[in-house]
Scaffold this motif. Sequence first.
Motif, short mmCIF file in Angstrom:
data_model
loop_
_atom_site.label_atom_id
_atom_site.label_comp_id
_atom_site.label_asym_id
_atom_site.label_seq_id
_atom_site.Cartn_x
_atom_site.Cartn_y
_atom_site.Cartn_z
N SER A 158 13.46 0.69 1.85
CA SER A 158 12.94 1.70 0.93
C SER A 158 11.69 1.18 0.22
CB SER A 158 14.00 2.11 -0.09
OG SER A 158 15.06 2.79 0.55
N ARG A 159 11.69 -0.10 -0.13
CA ARG A 159 10.48 -0.70 -0.73
C ARG A 159 9.34 -0.74 0.29
NH1 ARG A 159 14.57 -3.82 -2.67
NH2 ARG A 159 14.12 -5.58 -1.29
N LEU A 160 9.69 -1.08 1.54
CA LEU A 160 8.68 -1.10 2.60
C LEU A 160 8.14 0.31 2.84
CD1 LEU A 160 7.21 -2.82 4.75
CD2 LEU A 160 9.08 -2.21 6.32
N LEU A 161 9.01 1.30 2.82
CA LEU A 161 8.59 2.69 2.98
C LEU A 161 7.64 3.09 1.86
CD1 LEU A 161 8.81 5.44 4.42
CD2 LEU A 161 10.89 5.86 3.08
N ALA A 162 7.99 2.74 0.63
CA ALA A 162 7.14 3.07 -0.52
C ALA A 162 5.77 2.40 -0.41
CB ALA A 162 7.83 2.67 -1.82
N ASP A 163 5.76 1.14 -0.03
CA ASP A 163 4.49 0.43 0.17
C ASP A 163 3.67 1.11 1.25
OD1 ASP A 163 5.07 -1.55 -1.71
OD2 ASP A 163 5.29 -3.17 -0.24
N THR A 164 4.31 1.43 2.36
CA THR A 164 3.62 2.01 3.51
C THR A 164 3.08 3.39 3.18
OG1 THR A 164 5.05 0.74 4.98
CG2 THR A 164 3.83 2.56 5.97
N TYR A 165 3.87 4.20 2.49
CA TYR A 165 3.42 5.55 2.14
C TYR A 165 2.28 5.49 1.14
CZ TYR A 165 3.42 10.53 1.60
OH TYR A 165 3.04 11.84 1.62
N THR A 166 2.38 4.61 0.17
CA THR A 166 1.31 4.47 -0.83
C THR A 166 0.03 3.98 -0.16
OG1 THR A 166 2.98 4.01 -2.52
CG2 THR A 166 0.69 3.47 -3.07
N ASN B 206 -3.54 7.20 10.34
CA ASN B 206 -2.72 7.81 11.39
C ASN B 206 -1.60 6.86 11.83
OD1 ASN B 206 -3.87 10.37 11.59
ND2 ASN B 206 -5.50 9.63 12.92
N ALA B 207 -1.92 5.58 11.97
CA ALA B 207 -0.89 4.59 12.32
C ALA B 207 0.14 4.45 11.21
CB ALA B 207 -1.56 3.24 12.62
N LEU B 208 -0.30 4.50 9.97
CA LEU B 208 0.62 4.40 8.83
C LEU B 208 1.56 5.61 8.77
CD1 LEU B 208 -1.90 3.00 6.23
CD2 LEU B 208 0.19 1.83 7.01
N ALA B 209 1.05 6.79 9.12
CA ALA B 209 1.90 7.99 9.13
C ALA B 209 3.04 7.84 10.12
CB ALA B 209 1.05 9.22 9.45
N LYS C 261 -0.61 -0.51 -5.40
CA LYS C 261 -1.03 0.35 -6.52
C LYS C 261 -1.98 1.43 -6.02
CE LYS C 261 1.40 -2.14 -9.14
NZ LYS C 261 2.79 -1.74 -9.08
N GLU C 262 -1.78 2.64 -6.51
CA GLU C 262 -2.65 3.73 -6.10
C GLU C 262 -4.03 3.58 -6.74
OE1 GLU C 262 -1.15 7.56 -7.27
OE2 GLU C 262 -1.06 7.02 -9.35
N GLU C 263 -5.01 4.23 -6.14
CA GLU C 263 -6.38 4.24 -6.65
C GLU C 263 -6.72 5.68 -7.02
OE1 GLU C 263 -9.53 3.68 -8.23
OE2 GLU C 263 -9.07 1.81 -7.19
N THR C 264 -7.07 5.91 -8.28
CA THR C 264 -7.41 7.27 -8.71
C THR C 264 -8.91 7.49 -8.81
OG1 THR C 264 -7.17 6.63 -11.02
CG2 THR C 264 -5.22 7.59 -9.94
N TYR D 253 -0.71 4.48 3.00
CA TYR D 253 -1.15 5.64 3.78
C TYR D 253 -2.02 6.56 2.91
CZ TYR D 253 -0.99 10.43 5.41
OH TYR D 253 -1.35 11.72 5.74
N LEU D 254 -1.51 6.92 1.75
CA LEU D 254 -2.21 7.85 0.86
C LEU D 254 -3.55 7.25 0.41
CD1 LEU D 254 -2.12 10.55 -0.64
CD2 LEU D 254 -0.94 9.36 -2.50
N LYS D 255 -3.54 5.98 0.06
CA LYS D 255 -4.75 5.31 -0.40
C LYS D 255 -5.80 5.25 0.73
CE LYS D 255 -5.68 1.35 -3.25
NZ LYS D 255 -5.12 0.08 -3.75
N THR D 256 -5.36 4.91 1.92
CA THR D 256 -6.27 4.83 3.06
C THR D 256 -6.85 6.20 3.39
OG1 THR D 256 -4.99 2.96 3.91
CG2 THR D 256 -6.50 4.02 5.45
N HIS D 257 -6.02 7.23 3.30
CA HIS D 257 -6.49 8.60 3.55
C HIS D 257 -7.52 8.99 2.49
CE1 HIS D 257 -4.88 12.39 5.75
NE2 HIS D 257 -6.19 12.39 5.69
N ASN D 258 -7.25 8.67 1.24
CA ASN D 258 -8.18 8.91 0.14
C ASN D 258 -9.53 8.23 0.42
OD1 ASN D 258 -9.51 9.11 -2.38
ND2 ASN D 258 -8.20 7.59 -3.33
N PHE D 259 -9.48 6.98 0.84
CA PHE D 259 -10.71 6.24 1.11
C PHE D 259 -11.45 6.84 2.32
CE2 PHE D 259 -9.23 2.00 -0.98
CZ PHE D 259 -9.27 2.60 -2.23
N HIS D 260 -10.73 7.31 3.29
CA HIS D 260 -11.34 8.00 4.45
C HIS D 260 -12.17 9.19 3.97
CE1 HIS D 260 -11.54 10.26 8.24
NE2 HIS D 260 -10.98 11.26 7.60
N TRP D 261 -11.61 9.96 3.06
CA TRP D 261 -12.31 11.15 2.56
C TRP D 261 -13.51 10.80 1.71
CZ3 TRP D 261 -7.01 13.09 0.59
CH2 TRP D 261 -6.33 13.77 1.62
#
Length: 159
Positions: A24-32, A61-64, A95-98, A34-42
């Motif tokens: 669950s910790r690994l999932l949380a790290d991976t999802y966070t 895409n690999a993280l998803a 940590k997320e990036e806002t 994923y979101l951060k990498t997608h944000n940076f892509h945009w």
Amino acid sequence: MGTSTEIDIGISKKDRKAIADGLSRLLADTYTLYLKTHNFHWNVTGRMFNTLHLMFEEQYNALALAVDEIAERIRALGFPAPGSYSQYAKLSSVKEETGVPSAEEMIAQLVKDQEAVVRTARELLPLADKAGDEPTVDLLTQRMQTHEKTAWMLRSLLQ
């Protein structure tokens, strides 16, 4: 019917729970991540825009796909997978990036975050190994290999 819904895969419920908690910790790290990498892509700009835009897309895409694999392993062990931002915020070491950092800062953050995911996976590995949970050991080994390689590739852009 007489069929049992109890899980009997040769790993105790206590060990399955501890492994699921680690996953669950690994999932949380991976999802966070994923979101951060997608944000940076945009939001990436600058000289390396095209290179980073495409690289970040490949990475998110690999993280998803990885998120799905990790969550399904948690379910196979008999426990619910966390699936909310609030759960991920509590569990994640990433940590997320806002804001919108520079391209170089994006890369530096992602190197750090890729390595954080490796540490989370590595921390769980001895428990899964001791419990004889080869599918989880295999998953963790694959995740560590992928994140170490990605960190290396990103770090190379900073040199």
